[in-house]
Design a protein around this motif. Structure first.
Motif, PDB file in Angstrom:
ATOM      1  N   ARG A  57      22.817   5.633  39.844  1.00 35.59           N
ATOM      2  CA  ARG A  57      21.933   6.247  40.835  1.00 35.59           C
ATOM      3  C   ARG A  57      20.939   5.211  41.352  1.00 35.59           C
ATOM      4  O   ARG A  57      20.676   4.206  40.709  1.00 35.59           O
ATOM      5  CB  ARG A  57      21.167   7.435  40.242  1.00 35.59           C
ATOM      6  N   SER A 105      22.750   1.012  34.589  1.00 34.51           N
ATOM      7  CA  SER A 105      21.489   1.714  34.341  1.00 34.51           C
ATOM      8  C   SER A 105      20.468   0.745  33.761  1.00 34.51           C
ATOM      9  O   SER A 105      20.810  -0.076  32.909  1.00 34.51           O
ATOM     10  CB  SER A 105      21.707   2.874  33.364  1.00 34.51           C
ATOM     11  N   SER A 107      17.547   1.821  32.142  1.00 32.69           N
ATOM     12  CA  SER A 107      17.067   2.376  30.874  1.00 32.69           C
ATOM     13  C   SER A 107      18.198   2.733  29.912  1.00 32.69           C
ATOM     14  O   SER A 107      18.021   2.719  28.698  1.00 32.69           O
ATOM     15  CB  SER A 107      16.240   3.639  31.138  1.00 32.69           C
ATOM     16  N   SER A 110      19.555   7.994  30.995  1.00 32.54           N
ATOM     17  CA  SER A 110      19.611   9.124  31.919  1.00 32.54           C
ATOM     18  C   SER A 110      20.698  10.100  31.473  1.00 32.54           C
ATOM     19  O   SER A 110      21.859   9.706  31.301  1.00 32.54           O
ATOM     20  CB  SER A 110      19.900   8.646  33.341  1.00 32.54           C
ATOM     21  N   ASP A 112      22.514  12.426  32.857  1.00 29.20           N
ATOM     22  CA  ASP A 112      23.732  12.610  33.646  1.00 29.20           C
ATOM     23  C   ASP A 112      24.672  11.414  33.514  1.00 29.20           C
ATOM     24  O   ASP A 112      25.901  11.572  33.437  1.00 29.20           O
ATOM     25  CB  ASP A 112      23.418  12.911  35.113  1.00 29.20           C
ATOM     26  N   VAL A 342      11.327   5.419  35.283  1.00 31.86           N
ATOM     27  CA  VAL A 342      12.592   5.945  34.777  1.00 31.86           C
ATOM     28  C   VAL A 342      12.747   7.386  35.239  1.00 31.86           C
ATOM     29  O   VAL A 342      11.873   8.215  35.012  1.00 31.86           O
ATOM     30  CB  VAL A 342      12.654   5.882  33.234  1.00 31.86           C
ATOM     31  N   THR A 343      13.858   7.662  35.911  1.00 27.45           N
ATOM     32  CA  THR A 343      14.154   9.015  36.361  1.00 27.45           C
ATOM     33  C   THR A 343      15.333   9.533  35.555  1.00 27.45           C
ATOM     34  O   THR A 343      16.438   8.999  35.635  1.00 27.45           O
ATOM     35  CB  THR A 343      14.517   9.033  37.864  1.00 27.45           C
ATOM     36  N   GLU A 344      15.099  10.560  34.767  1.00 24.26           N
ATOM     37  CA  GLU A 344      16.146  11.092  33.893  1.00 24.26           C
ATOM     38  C   GLU A 344      16.753  12.341  34.524  1.00 24.26           C
ATOM     39  O   GLU A 344      16.312  13.472  34.285  1.00 24.26           O
ATOM     40  CB  GLU A 344      15.577  11.389  32.509  1.00 24.26           C
ATOM     41  N   THR A 345      17.753  12.136  35.359  1.00 23.54           N
ATOM     42  CA  THR A 345      18.416  13.234  36.053  1.00 23.54           C
ATOM     43  C   THR A 345      19.401  13.914  35.115  1.00 23.54           C
ATOM     44  O   THR A 345      20.112  13.257  34.366  1.00 23.54           O
ATOM     45  CB  THR A 345      19.187  12.710  37.280  1.00 23.54           C
TER      46      THR A 345
END
Length: 346
Positions: A57, A105, A107, A110, A112, A342-345
């Motif tokens: 992403r 990625s 991180s 995530s 997903d 960090v976006t954890e979708t």
């Protein structure tokens, strides 16, 4: 009355200093990952995958766009993006037996991406993780881990980790294809990145200080760079930007381009260059405000040791310019509003 923190000078932002370190990051990454990449490439030649699927992403997905054109041009293997939602939301099983499944990625945590990597592995794919956090859940799950070696990245906007992702893909493609020119280009890339950081892209910084929207155009290997640039305009400058292929923009979006409309063109130094330059001239003929990044354009593009290296050099010069533009527009590029590192979708 709420006080507003003063903006830093350009050379003091985290974004500036992290992006400036990219050449050293890439050199260290190439040395660290050499044996793992050589082994993976040999395995891919011995047992070629029927196709490559990528999963990511944001900026990492823009790296995947580069990977698509890189693998298709250098090793002739069809490469496509797998939507993270297919595994995480729809839970739809994909037929991935023997495929190479690359997850990118920073991180590595995530949800997903983890679910898709698990599903790909269960479906018989070989899962390769390009990840910055080496002890992350994604790294533990993958069959092969290629560390990005970018080190801590504190600015919200990804810079060195994005270019490290491109470099890792480039190193893999070079050893997979065993192309002598591309392999030699790996050694020259860190030096070229240093030259790219020194390039003067102030014309685009000065020209977009008061802009409200723009197009960013690239094509082929350079399309992912255009996507990344458009994201950075939105993320760091509050400036609406849309990325298009210089071929696809003709199918509708170019109707918006008229007098004064800003257009930033990344002219990739390969078979796509002539078409991009011709389009830039067409837009200039309409009165558009056009900047072209090329060897002979408004924005100097450092000579690439191989055409596949050019997107990295383009973005390295762009990062310095976008950092300055954000500040000129009154934004701190390190802390964009409403965004987290960090976006954890799910």
């Amino acid at each position: 009355m709420t006080s507003v923190a003063p903006l830093p000078v350009a050379a003091d932002t985290l974004m500036f200093n992290e992006a400036a370190s990219t050449a050293d990051v890439v050199a260290a990454q190439f040395a660290r990952n050499h044996e793992a990449i050589v082994a993976l490439a040999a395995s891919l030649r011995e047992t070629p995958p029927p196709f490559v699927a990528t999963c990511a992403r944001g900026s990492s997905d823009h790296a995947c766009t580069f990977g698509k054109y890189l693998f298709e041009t250098q090793v002739g293997v069809v490469t496509a993006s797998a939507s993270p939602s297919i595994g995480s939301v729809y839970a739809a099983p994909l037929k991935l037996k023997d495929a190479l499944f690359i997850v990118i990625s920073q991180s590595g945590k995530s949800p997903d991406l983890l679910r898709n990597a698990e599903a790909a592995k269960a479906a018989g794919a070989r899962v390769v993780a390009l990840v910055n956090v080496e002890d992350s859940p994604l790294a533990q799950l993958a069959d092969v881990v290629i560390p990005l070696c970018a080190g801590p990245e504190k600015s919200v906007a990804a810079t060195k980790s994005y270019l490290a992702s491109l470099a890792a893909l480039l190193q893999l493609a070079a050893h997979w294809s065993q192309d002598e020119k591309l392999l030699a280009a790996l050694d020259a890339l860190p030096g070229a990145l240093r030259q790219a950081w020194a390039a003067d892209w102030s014309p685009v910084t000065d020209g977009l200080t008061g802009a409200h929207n723009l197009f960013v155009l690239g094509r082929g290997l350079g399309l992912g760079a255009a996507q990344e640039a458009a994201l950075k305009f939105k993320e760091t400058c509050g400036l609406h930007a849309e990325a298009y292929s210089s071929a696809e923009v003709k199918h509708g979006p170019m109707a918006l381009v008229g007098p004064g409309f800003p257009v930033l063109c990344f002219a990739q130094p390969d078979g796509t260059e002539a078409g991009t330059l011709a389009l830039a001239e067409e837009f200039r003929g309409r009165g558009a405000q056009v900047w072209v990044a090329s060897a002979h354009g408004d924005l100097p593009l450092v000579a690439a040791p191989h055409p596949a290296c050019a997107p990295l050099l383009t973005i390295q010069s762009f990062y310095k310019a976008i950092n300055a533009l954000a500040l000129a527009r009154g934004h701190n590029p390190d802390v964009p509003p409403h965004l987290n590192k960090v976006t954890e979708t799910v």
